[in-house]
Scaffold this active site. Structure first.
Site, PDB file in Angstrom:
ATOM      1  N   ASP A  22       7.964  -8.757   9.737  1.00 43.10           N
ATOM      2  CA  ASP A  22       7.817  -9.029   8.300  1.00 43.10           C
ATOM      3  C   ASP A  22       8.888  -9.987   7.784  1.00 43.10           C
ATOM      4  O   ASP A  22       8.581 -10.979   7.127  1.00 43.10           O
ATOM      5  CB  ASP A  22       7.916  -7.728   7.474  1.00 43.10           C
ATOM      6  CG  ASP A  22       6.665  -6.874   7.612  1.00 43.10           C
ATOM      7  OD1 ASP A  22       5.608  -7.416   7.983  1.00 43.10           O
ATOM      8  OD2 ASP A  22       6.754  -5.658   7.335  1.00 43.10           O
ATOM      9  N   SER A  36       5.075   3.387  11.122  1.00 36.76           N
ATOM     10  CA  SER A  36       6.014   2.532  10.403  1.00 36.76           C
ATOM     11  C   SER A  36       7.369   3.231  10.421  1.00 36.76           C
ATOM     12  O   SER A  36       7.508   4.362   9.970  1.00 36.76           O
ATOM     13  CB  SER A  36       5.519   2.333   8.971  1.00 36.76           C
ATOM     14  OG  SER A  36       6.594   1.897   8.168  1.00 36.76           O
TER      15      SER A  36
HETATM   16  N1  ARG Z   1      10.407   7.900   2.427  1.00 35.26           N
HETATM   17  C1  ARG Z   1      11.736   7.529   2.763  1.00 35.26           C
HETATM   18  C2  ARG Z   1      12.433   6.974   1.559  1.00 35.26           C
HETATM   19  O1  ARG Z   1      11.798   6.547   0.641  1.00 35.26           O
HETATM   20  C3  ARG Z   1      11.774   6.579   3.940  1.00 35.26           C
HETATM   21  C4  ARG Z   1      11.286   5.215   3.656  1.00 35.26           C
HETATM   22  C5  ARG Z   1      11.206   4.393   4.884  1.00 35.26           C
HETATM   23  N2  ARG Z   1      11.132   3.033   4.546  1.00 35.26           N
HETATM   24  C6  ARG Z   1      10.387   2.172   5.179  1.00 35.26           C
HETATM   25  N3  ARG Z   1      10.437   0.942   4.754  1.00 35.26           N
HETATM   26  N4  ARG Z   1       9.597   2.492   6.182  1.00 35.26           N
HETATM   27  O2  ARG Z   1      13.626   6.950   1.512  1.00 35.26           O
END
Ligand code: ARG
Length: 415
Positions: A13, A173
């Site tokens: 990305d 992810s």
């Molecule tokens: N849900 C978690 C948070 O908001 C993890 C986010 C992970 N970020 C990502 N870009 N995959 O802190």
């Protein structure tokens, strides 16, 4: 050409973003890689960033600052979002925002960029952090503005002469730093599906963990972990050591349906062995050293603090105020906690504190009791006074109803 600082991970990305920001938006792009630990792309960031056409790639090792000024203060506060998530990703974002702004000033850039989508919390944390620190900077979010499918990104890069062998798309992810790893998407989107083995990378399946436990002793000074098994250890080594050890014993897995700031509920799989061990041990030490009122209010503020971190309000007066309270509470949180790691669990089995409020003389049922049991009678007499008064003046007239407080209706009626 105006200059822009891009928060660069080295992944597809943000590599595509370098090219896109240059070609479509007319920026000169400085790729800023902020190392907060455990990134698989770390060895290739420089070559990839340059191949994608960055003016330069700057790498900042921010691991120590991340743990010392972000993760450990959150630990001292007891900050766990929705009681379970130690906030790994959320804590790294304000540090990244700060470094983006600092580097923008150094480089004379007018814009900064990040690779976040428009569906998550991270865009909020970056944007609010950057806007707070320097409202004059333009913020560009290529993935939010112009989401491209993976195949198209690879194609787009090739068309512009960037031929990098990208590994096949993983099933999830992932975001990871030293304080924790998160996995989302793919089969995890079905909340009824048990996470497959591949969802985990830092921890073994607790069933595969060694059957005999390991013990670790963590020493805190004013709420900050400083010594491990009796030896001085820096914050980075402390966390890495506990991640490795905890991981071997299957400690640190979290499966959570989480409430994002943008209103979406999402299934998150986290691994945070060091975070969970350090939080459990810290809580145990506070139980020895804080009064029950302090423990109670701290719990309320911990929830408030975790919301603030999660919701991107790190740079705020509200944070300063909570941090001041937390720091004050940590004055006597100094001591050692012994933790047993066993098949997925981190169990506190021993604790000692320099200024412990635990008094064995008061607690003991054996000889050496210093507690005056006869004094309890007078205490109870006063303690129950309000309740006795209320029963006499208000409740006696309506006893069946009063009893319903204590028992289901059918029992009260029979009474
Ligand atoms: N849900 C978690 C948070 O908001 C993890 C986010 C992970 N970020 C990502 N870009 N995959 O802190």
């Amino acid at each position: 050409m105006p200059k822009l600082i891009l928060a660069y991970s080295g992944g597809l990305d943000t590599t595509t973003a370098i090219k896109w920001l240059t070609v479509e938006q007319g920026y000169e792009v400085v790729a800023l890689n902020i190392d907060v630990g455990r990134s698989k792309e770390q060895p290739v960031v420089e070559s990839r960033g340059m191949a994608a056409g960055a003016l330069k790639v700057r790498v900042i090792d921010a691991r120590e600052d991340f743990i010392r000024y972000f993760a450990f203060p959150a630990l001292a506060a007891g900050a766990m979002y929705q009681d379970v998530y130690p906030l790994a990703t959320a804590l790294a974002r304000p540090l990244m925002a700060k470094l983006l702004v600092d580097v923008a000033h150094e480089e004379g850039a007018t814009a900064v960029a990040h690779g976040c989508t428009g569906k998550g919390n991270d865009q909020v944390r970056f944007d609010v952090g950057i806007q707070t620190l320097d409202p004059s900077l333009t913020i560009v979010a290529p993935t939010r503005e112009n989401a491209m499918a993976r195949e198209y990104q690879i194609e787009y890069l090739k068309e512009h002469g960037v031929d990098i062998p990208w590994a096949a798309k993983g099933p999830f992810s992932i975001d990871e730093n030293m304080w924790g790893r998160s996995a989302e998407a793919g089969v995890l989107e079905d909340p009824w599906t048990e996470p497959p083995a591949e969802a985990y990378e830092w921890t073994v399946d607790p069933e595969q963990a060694p059957s005999s436990p390991a013990y670790v002793e963590i020493e805190y000074q004013s709420g900050m972990p400083i010594r491990l098994d009796g030896k001085d250890i820096g914050p980075v080594d402390m966390v890495e050591h506990l991640n490795d050890l905890g991981g071997k014993y299957g400690v640190g897995r979290i499966d959570h349906i989480e409430d994002r700031l943008v209103g979406i509920k999402s299934r998150e799989i986290y691994e945070a062995p060091a975070g969970l061990i350090l939080h459990s041990a810290h809580r145990a030490l506070e139980a020895m050293t804080l009064s029950k009122q302090q423990v109670r209010l701290k719990k309320v503020l911990a929830a408030e603090y975790s919301e603030l971190i999660y919701n991107g309000l790190w740079f705020s007066a509200h944070h300063q105020d909570i941090a001041a309270y937390v720091a004050s509470t940590q004055r006597h949180v100094t001591g050692v906690v012994r933790v047993k790691l066993q098949r997925g669990r981190a169990i506190v089995v021993g604790r000692k504190a320099v200024h412990s409020l635990y008094d064995r003389g008061l607690a003991t049922y054996d000889r050496g009791d210093t507690y005056d049991q006869s004094a309890a009678v007078g205490f109870i007499n006063i303690w129950g006074l309000q309740t006795r008064t209320q029963v006499r003046t208000q409740l006696l007239a309506d006893l069946p109803n009063a009893l319903r407080i204590a028992m289901p209706a059918e029992h009260a009626e029979g009474a």
